[in-house]
Design a protein around this motif. Structure first.
Motif, PDB file in Angstrom:
ATOM      1  N   ILE A 179     -17.207  -7.451  23.142  1.00  8.09           N
ATOM      2  CA  ILE A 179     -18.416  -7.423  22.315  1.00  8.09           C
ATOM      3  C   ILE A 179     -19.302  -8.581  22.739  1.00  8.09           C
ATOM      4  N   PHE A 180     -20.572  -8.302  22.982  1.00  8.11           N
ATOM      5  CA  PHE A 180     -21.525  -9.312  23.440  1.00  8.11           C
ATOM      6  C   PHE A 180     -22.554  -9.573  22.340  1.00  8.11           C
ATOM      7  N   TYR A 181     -22.462 -10.724  21.699  1.00  4.96           N
ATOM      8  CA  TYR A 181     -23.431 -11.105  20.674  1.00  4.96           C
ATOM      9  C   TYR A 181     -24.592 -11.876  21.296  1.00  4.96           C
ATOM     10  N   GLU A 182     -25.806 -11.519  20.877  1.00  2.00           N
ATOM     11  CA  GLU A 182     -27.005 -12.249  21.287  1.00  2.00           C
ATOM     12  C   GLU A 182     -27.543 -12.980  20.056  1.00  2.00           C
ATOM     13  N   LEU A 183     -27.538 -14.305  20.103  1.00  3.88           N
ATOM     14  CA  LEU A 183     -27.976 -15.140  18.977  1.00  3.88           C
ATOM     15  C   LEU A 183     -29.280 -15.833  19.326  1.00  3.88           C
ATOM     16  N   ASP A 184     -30.288 -15.638  18.495  1.00  6.31           N
ATOM     17  CA  ASP A 184     -31.554 -16.343  18.719  1.00  6.31           C
ATOM     18  C   ASP A 184     -32.408 -16.267  17.457  1.00  6.31           C
ATOM     19  N   LEU A 185     -33.536 -16.968  17.501  1.00  5.68           N
ATOM     20  CA  LEU A 185     -34.446 -17.001  16.353  1.00  5.68           C
ATOM     21  C   LEU A 185     -34.948 -15.596  16.017  1.00  5.68           C
ATOM     22  N   PRO A 186     -35.300 -15.349  14.752  1.00  6.96           N
ATOM     23  CA  PRO A 186     -35.776 -14.015  14.364  1.00  6.96           C
ATOM     24  C   PRO A 186     -36.929 -13.501  15.219  1.00  6.96           C
ATOM     25  N   GLU A 187     -37.885 -14.360  15.594  1.00  6.43           N
ATOM     26  CA  GLU A 187     -39.022 -13.885  16.386  1.00  6.43           C
ATOM     27  C   GLU A 187     -38.580 -13.452  17.788  1.00  6.43           C
ATOM     28  N   VAL A 188     -37.560 -14.088  18.304  1.00  7.56           N
ATOM     29  CA  VAL A 188     -37.046 -13.702  19.618  1.00  7.56           C
ATOM     30  C   VAL A 188     -36.266 -12.390  19.529  1.00  7.56           C
ATOM     31  N   GLY A 227     -28.888 -18.831  21.980  1.00  9.00           N
ATOM     32  CA  GLY A 227     -30.249 -18.890  22.491  1.00  9.00           C
ATOM     33  C   GLY A 227     -30.445 -17.846  23.572  1.00  9.00           C
ATOM     34  N   ALA A 228     -30.165 -16.595  23.220  1.00  7.40           N
ATOM     35  CA  ALA A 228     -30.086 -15.514  24.211  1.00  7.40           C
ATOM     36  C   ALA A 228     -31.403 -15.225  24.917  1.00  7.40           C
ATOM     37  N   GLY A 229     -32.525 -15.418  24.235  1.00  3.24           N
ATOM     38  CA  GLY A 229     -33.797 -15.079  24.848  1.00  3.24           C
ATOM     39  C   GLY A 229     -33.836 -13.627  25.271  1.00  3.24           C
ATOM     40  N   LEU A 230     -34.242 -13.383  26.516  1.00  3.46           N
ATOM     41  CA  LEU A 230     -34.247 -12.028  27.071  1.00  3.46           C
ATOM     42  C   LEU A 230     -33.211 -11.916  28.186  1.00  3.46           C
ATOM     43  N   ASP A 231     -32.094 -12.596  28.000  1.00 10.28           N
ATOM     44  CA  ASP A 231     -31.015 -12.499  28.971  1.00 10.28           C
ATOM     45  C   ASP A 231     -30.473 -11.075  29.008  1.00 10.28           C
ATOM     46  N   THR A 232     -30.038 -10.651  30.191  1.00 16.25           N
ATOM     47  CA  THR A 232     -29.537  -9.286  30.367  1.00 16.25           C
ATOM     48  C   THR A 232     -28.088  -9.287  30.861  1.00 16.25           C
ATOM     49  N   ARG A 233     -27.338 -10.316  30.483  1.00 16.52           N
ATOM     50  CA  ARG A 233     -25.947 -10.406  30.966  1.00 16.52           C
ATOM     51  C   ARG A 233     -25.125  -9.191  30.562  1.00 16.52           C
ATOM     52  N   PHE A 234     -25.320  -8.692  29.363  1.00 13.56           N
ATOM     53  CA  PHE A 234     -24.576  -7.520  28.920  1.00 13.56           C
ATOM     54  C   PHE A 234     -24.752  -6.364  29.905  1.00 13.56           C
ATOM     55  N   LYS A 235     -25.973  -6.142  30.341  1.00 13.17           N
ATOM     56  CA  LYS A 235     -26.248  -5.050  31.273  1.00 13.17           C
ATOM     57  C   LYS A 235     -25.628  -5.335  32.646  1.00 13.17           C
ATOM     58  N   ARG A 236     -25.545  -6.617  32.995  1.00 14.43           N
ATOM     59  CA  ARG A 236     -25.034  -6.970  34.321  1.00 14.43           C
ATOM     60  C   ARG A 236     -23.516  -6.896  34.421  1.00 14.43           C
ATOM     61  N   VAL A 237     -22.796  -7.282  33.361  1.00 10.39           N
ATOM     62  CA  VAL A 237     -21.352  -7.444  33.522  1.00 10.39           C
ATOM     63  C   VAL A 237     -20.494  -6.553  32.617  1.00 10.39           C
ATOM     64  N   PHE A 238     -21.071  -5.899  31.640  1.00 10.81           N
ATOM     65  CA  PHE A 238     -20.261  -5.103  30.712  1.00 10.81           C
ATOM     66  C   PHE A 238     -19.570  -3.955  31.449  1.00 10.81           C
ATOM     67  N   SER A 291     -26.989  -2.546  20.649  1.00  6.92           N
ATOM     68  CA  SER A 291     -26.067  -1.423  20.650  1.00  6.92           C
ATOM     69  C   SER A 291     -24.754  -1.851  20.014  1.00  6.92           C
ATOM     70  N   GLU A 292     -23.821  -0.933  19.913  1.00  8.24           N
ATOM     71  CA  GLU A 292     -22.551  -1.219  19.246  1.00  8.24           C
ATOM     72  C   GLU A 292     -21.809  -2.379  19.903  1.00  8.24           C
ATOM     73  N   ASN A 293     -21.813  -2.418  21.220  1.00 10.18           N
ATOM     74  CA  ASN A 293     -21.113  -3.488  21.932  1.00 10.18           C
ATOM     75  C   ASN A 293     -22.011  -4.679  22.242  1.00 10.18           C
ATOM     76  N   ASN A 294     -23.263  -4.582  21.844  1.00 14.60           N
ATOM     77  CA  ASN A 294     -24.210  -5.652  22.126  1.00 14.60           C
ATOM     78  C   ASN A 294     -25.097  -5.917  20.901  1.00 14.60           C
ATOM     79  N   PRO A 295     -24.478  -6.406  19.801  1.00 13.98           N
ATOM     80  CA  PRO A 295     -25.225  -6.663  18.562  1.00 13.98           C
ATOM     81  C   PRO A 295     -26.007  -7.975  18.614  1.00 13.98           C
TER      82      PRO A 295
END
Length: 274
Positions: free
Chosen positions: A107-116, A91-102, A127-131
Motif C-alpha cells: 500500500i502506497f500512502y501519499e501524505l501532503d497538504l490539502p491543497e496539494v 510531502g508527496a507532491g506530484l511524485d509518481t513512485r507508485f506508478k513506477r514501482v508498484f 486508488s485502493e493501493n494508492n490512498p
C-alpha cells in the motif's frame, strides 16, 4: 490532448513540488536518462505552470534523477523483502513512485497538504493501493491513522526534498514521534549541510522559488540521539554517482568534504518495539 489545468499552490514549500516533477520530465526526455518516468512528461504538458524558470537547472536535473533512482530502489527492495509492506511518502507532491514501482504488492500512502492533495486528485486520482492523506506531516494524527489500519505491517517512509525546508526545532519532535509510533521499518530522506544552507542562493532551482532551506545537518548519526528506535544505516552522496554526467568541475570538487557533504541521502532503520 489534455486540457491544461491551472494550478495555484499558496504554500511556498509545497510549491516546490513542481521542481522535481519538471526535473523528472527533463531527465526522461534524455536518450541517456538516469530514470524513465513518462508520466512526468504527461503531467508537465497537462499543467498550466511556468516551468521555464527551472529549465536551465542542470545540476538539479542530475540530482533529482539520482535521488529518484536511489529511493525507488529502496522502496522496491523493501517491498520484495517484507510481508505486508506499507510505503508512506511524506510531502508527496506530484511524485509518481507508485506508478513506477508498484508490482501488485503493498500500500502506497501519499501524505501532503490539502491543497496539494486536491491537485493530485485532479491529475493522479487515488486508488485502493494508492490512498491519499490530506494533512501536514506535522499533524501527527496521520501516524496512528495508518498504523492502526495496518497491524503487523512493515513500514518504509520516504521524505524526498522535504526536511531541509524546516527548522530542526520542528523536525526533532515529529521524527521522534514517527520512530516511537511506527512499529518497525525504514526511514529514507535527503539532507543539506549547513554550508549548503548558507549558500542556497546559488542553488539552481531554490533561487527561483519562494522557499528557503532551513535545516543543515552535519552529523549523519544525529537522529540516533533523538530516539532509541532509530539506527543509522548508510549515506549516499550525490556527487559519488554518475560522475560523467556531473562533469569535470564537480568530479574535482567532490574531493573537497564541504562540497561532497552539501547534499546527501540518509537511510535509517526503525527498530521493532517490545
Amino acid at each position: 490532448m489534455f486540457e491544461p489545468i491551472s494550478v495555484t499552490i499558496d504554500d511556498n514549500v509545497a510549491d516546490t513540488l513542481f521542481i522535481p516533477l519538471y526535473m523528472r520530465n527533463l531527465e526522461t526526455l534524455r536518450v541517456d536518462g538516469i530514470i524513465h518516468d513518462p508520466l512526468s512528461c504527461q503531467l508537465v504538458n497537462q499543467i498550466d505552470y511556468d516551468f521555464s524558470k527551472y529549465k536551465t537547472a542542470d545540476k538539479s536535473i542530475i540530482g533529482t534523477a539520482i535521488r529518484i533512482r536511489r529511493f525507488d530502489k529502496a522502496v522496491t527492495e523493501f517491498i520484495k523483502n517484507h510481508d505486508n509492506p506499507v510505503v508512506i511518502s511524506i510531502g508527496a507532491g506530484l511524485d509518481t513512485r507508485f506508478k513506477r514501482v508498484f508490482n501488485g504488492k503493498g500500500i502506497f500512502y501519499e501524505l501532503d497538504l490539502p491543497e496539494v492533495i486536491h491537485v493530485r486528485n485532479q491529475l493522479l486520482p487515488e486508488s485502493e493501493n494508492n490512498p491519499y492523506i490530506a494533512k501536514s506531516f506535522f499533524d501527527v494524527s496521520w501516524i496512528d491513522q495508518i498504523v492502526e489500519k495496518h497491524t503487523g505491517s512493515n513500514f518504509i517512509l520516504v521524505a524526498e526534498g522535504v526536511f531541509m525546508y524546516f527548522e530542526e526545532e520542528l523536525l526533532h519532535p515529529i521524527i521522534t514521534m514517527i520512530a516511537d509510533r511506527i512499529p518497525q521499518g525504514e526511514l529514507h530522506f535527503d539532507v543539506s549541510s549547513k554550508w549548503a544552507i548558507q549558500n542556497q542562493k546559488k542553488h539552481d532551482t531554490v533561487k527561483n522559488s519562494n522557499a528557503t532551506f532551513r535545516w543543515g545537518l552535519e552529523d549523519d548519526l544525529l537522529l540516533e540521539k533523538w530516539s532509541p528506535y532509530l539506527r543509522y544505516q548508510d549515506t549516499t552522496y550525490y556527487m559519488d554517482q554518475e560522475l560523467k554526467r556531473w562533469g569535470f568541475f564537480i568530479r574535482l570538487m567532490r574531493l573537497v568534504p564541504k562540497w561532497r557533504n552539501a547534499f546527501r541521502m540518509l537511510h535509517y532503520k526503525i527498530k521493532s518495539k517490545p
